[in-house]
Design an enzyme around this catalytic site. Structure first.
Site, mmCIF file in Angstrom:
data_model
loop_
_atom_site.group_PDB
_atom_site.id
_atom_site.type_symbol
_atom_site.label_atom_id
_atom_site.label_comp_id
_atom_site.label_asym_id
_atom_site.label_seq_id
_atom_site.Cartn_x
_atom_site.Cartn_y
_atom_site.Cartn_z
ATOM 1 N N ASP A 272 -2.264 3.231 1.447
ATOM 2 C CA ASP A 272 -2.003 4.024 2.049
ATOM 3 C C ASP A 272 -3.514 4.844 3.114
ATOM 4 O O ASP A 272 -4.205 4.059 3.104
ATOM 5 C CB ASP A 272 -1.688 5.366 1.546
ATOM 6 C CG ASP A 272 -1.141 6.452 1.691
ATOM 7 O OD1 ASP A 272 -0.613 6.004 3.482
ATOM 8 O OD2 ASP A 272 -0.994 7.977 1.824
ATOM 9 N N ASN B 140 10.519 3.095 1.471
ATOM 10 C CA ASN B 140 10.135 3.154 2.792
ATOM 11 C C ASN B 140 11.226 2.791 4.364
ATOM 12 O O ASN B 140 10.876 2.077 4.770
ATOM 13 C CB ASN B 140 9.294 1.688 2.279
ATOM 14 C CG ASN B 140 8.216 2.180 2.306
ATOM 15 O OD1 ASN B 140 6.748 1.605 1.619
ATOM 16 N ND2 ASN B 140 7.166 3.897 3.123
HETATM 17 C C1 FPP Z 1 0.501 2.641 3.199
HETATM 18 O O1 FPP Z 1 0.513 3.384 5.235
HETATM 19 C C2 FPP Z 1 0.942 1.733 3.867
HETATM 20 C C3 FPP Z 1 2.849 1.226 2.992
HETATM 21 C C4 FPP Z 1 3.805 1.733 3.742
HETATM 22 C C5 FPP Z 1 3.233 -0.468 3.724
HETATM 23 C C6 FPP Z 1 1.903 -0.890 3.334
HETATM 24 C C7 FPP Z 1 1.705 -2.714 3.811
HETATM 25 C C8 FPP Z 1 0.464 -3.638 3.248
HETATM 26 C C9 FPP Z 1 -1.303 -3.228 3.637
HETATM 27 C C10 FPP Z 1 0.426 -4.970 4.045
HETATM 28 C C11 FPP Z 1 1.195 -5.419 2.730
HETATM 29 C C12 FPP Z 1 1.203 -6.953 3.817
HETATM 30 C C13 FPP Z 1 1.183 -7.380 2.881
HETATM 31 C C14 FPP Z 1 0.840 -9.360 2.715
HETATM 32 C C15 FPP Z 1 1.371 -7.547 1.271
HETATM 33 P P1 FPP Z 1 1.327 3.767 5.798
HETATM 34 O O2 FPP Z 1 1.379 3.583 7.148
HETATM 35 O O3 FPP Z 1 1.950 5.215 4.907
HETATM 36 O O4 FPP Z 1 0.170 5.662 6.586
HETATM 37 P P2 FPP Z 1 -0.065 6.903 6.758
HETATM 38 O O5 FPP Z 1 -0.056 7.699 5.615
HETATM 39 O O6 FPP Z 1 -1.581 6.386 7.447
HETATM 40 O O7 FPP Z 1 1.133 6.843 8.252
#
Ligand code: FPP
Length: 246
Positions: A24, A72
Site C-alpha cells: 500500500d 480496485n
Molecule cells: C496500493 O497503493 C497499490 C495498489 C492498489 C496496486 C498495487 C500494484 C503494484 C504494486 C504493482 C503490481 C505490479 C505487478 C507487476 C504485480 P494505493 O494506490 O492504494 O496507494 P495510496 O493508498 O497511497 O493511494
C-alpha cells in the site's frame, strides 16, 4: 521508523515459510513527488521485484502479494488501465526473469474478469514455472477474501449436490483445499505498508493465526532491510495459537 544503523540478527531456525504483503502507498508516494498515480504503481512494481529477490535470499518458501483487489475496479478507468498495462508488461516480460531464477509464479483471484490476453499470459507463466522450487510468488489479482470463500463454498456445495461429499464430512481442510491457496501453508506473517492498519479483504481464512506487522514505509520505498525488520519482530513474538505457554 527505520533507523539507519538498526541491524537485525535473524534466526535461521525461525524463518517464516510464508509471508503475505499488502503493498500500500503507491498513490501517496507519487503525489508526494508531484507525479501521476501511475508513476507510483510503476515504482511499486520495481519494489516488488526487489522484495521477491530479497525474500528468496532470506529463504522464504512463499511470498503472497496483493496486487489488485476485487474493490480496485472502482478506481478511475485511467488508473485501472495503468495498473493492468503494468501487469501485462510484467506478466509477459519480467516474470520470465523470475522463472529463470528458479521462482514459481502463481496467481490467486478470480481470473475470468481479467482481459483475455492477461489470462493467457497468466496460464503461460504458471505452466512455464510449475516445476520451479526456489520460492513461490503468489500474485493476488482481482482477489477478494470473501469472493475466494464464496467460490470455495460453491465448489463444495456442488460436490455435495453431486453426492461426492457428505455435508457431515466437511472439515476445515475441505475448505482450505477449496481455496485458491490450496496446498500452500498459511502465512505466519502478514505485512501492510504505508501506515494503514486494515486487512482489506486479503486472505481472510488463511490469516487465522498470522502475526501482523504494520510498516509506515510507503510500498515503493519498501526494501530488504524493512522486510528483515518485519521478520525480526515476528521472530521475537510468542506464537501461541490460542494455547497457553508451558
Ligand atoms: C496500493 O497503493 C497499490 C495498489 C492498489 C496496486 C498495487 C500494484 C503494484 C504494486 C504493482 C503490481 C505490479 C505487478 C507487476 C504485480 P494505493 O494506490 O492504494 O496507494 P495510496 O493508498 O497511497 O493511494
Amino acid at each position: 521508523m527505520l533507523y539507519e544503523n538498526e541491524s537485525f540478527q535473524l534466526n535461521p531456525e525461525k524463518m517464516p515459510k510464508h509471508v503475505a504483503i499488502i503493498m500500500d502507498g503507491n498513490g501517496r508516494w507519487a503525489t508526494k513527488r508531484g507525479l501521476p498515480r501511475k508513476a507510483g504503481h510503476k515504482a511499486g512494481a520495481e519494489a516488488l521485484e526487489r522484495i521477491i529477490y530479497a525474500a528468496k535470499e532470506l529463504g522464504l518458501e512463499h511470498l503472497t502479494v496483493y496486487a489488485f483487489s476485487t474493490e480496485n475496479w472502482k478506481r478511475s478507468a485511467e488508473e485501472v488501465g495503468a495498473i493492468m498495462d503494468l501487469l501485462r508488461f510484467y506478466l509477459k516480460n519480467y516474470f520470465k526473469k523470475f522463472v529463470k531464477d528458479n521462482i514459481r509464479m502463481h496467481v490467486i483471484g478470480e481470473k475470468s474478469r481479467l482481459d483475455t490476453d492477461i489470462q493467457k499470459a497468466i496460464a503461460e507463466i504458471e505452466d512455464l514455472s510449475r516445476e520451479k522450487n526456489g520460492m513461490t510468488v503468489h500474485v493476488a489479482l482481482n482477489y477478494g477474501g470473501r469472493d475466494e470463500l464464496r467460490r470455495a463454498v460453491t465448489k463444495i456445495a456442488r460436490e455435495t449436490a453431486d453426492g461426492m461429499l457428505s455435508p457431515d464430512a466437511i472439515t476445515e481442510d475441505t475448505i482450505s483445499d477449496a481455496l485458491d491457496t490450496a496446498g500452500t501453508p498459511d502465512p505466519e506473517l502478514m505485512i501492510r505498508t504505508s501506515g494503514e492498519e486494515r486487512i482489506s479483504n486479503f486472505l481472510l481464512w488463511q490469516i487465522a493465526y498470522s502475526e501482523f506487522f504494520f510498516s509506515d514505509t510507503l510500498w515503493p520505498d519498501f526494501d530488504k532491510k524493512e522486510l528483515e525488520r518485519a521478520i525480526y519482530y515476528y521472530q521475537n513474538r510468542e506464537r501461541r495459537f490460542g494455547g497457553r505457554l508451558k
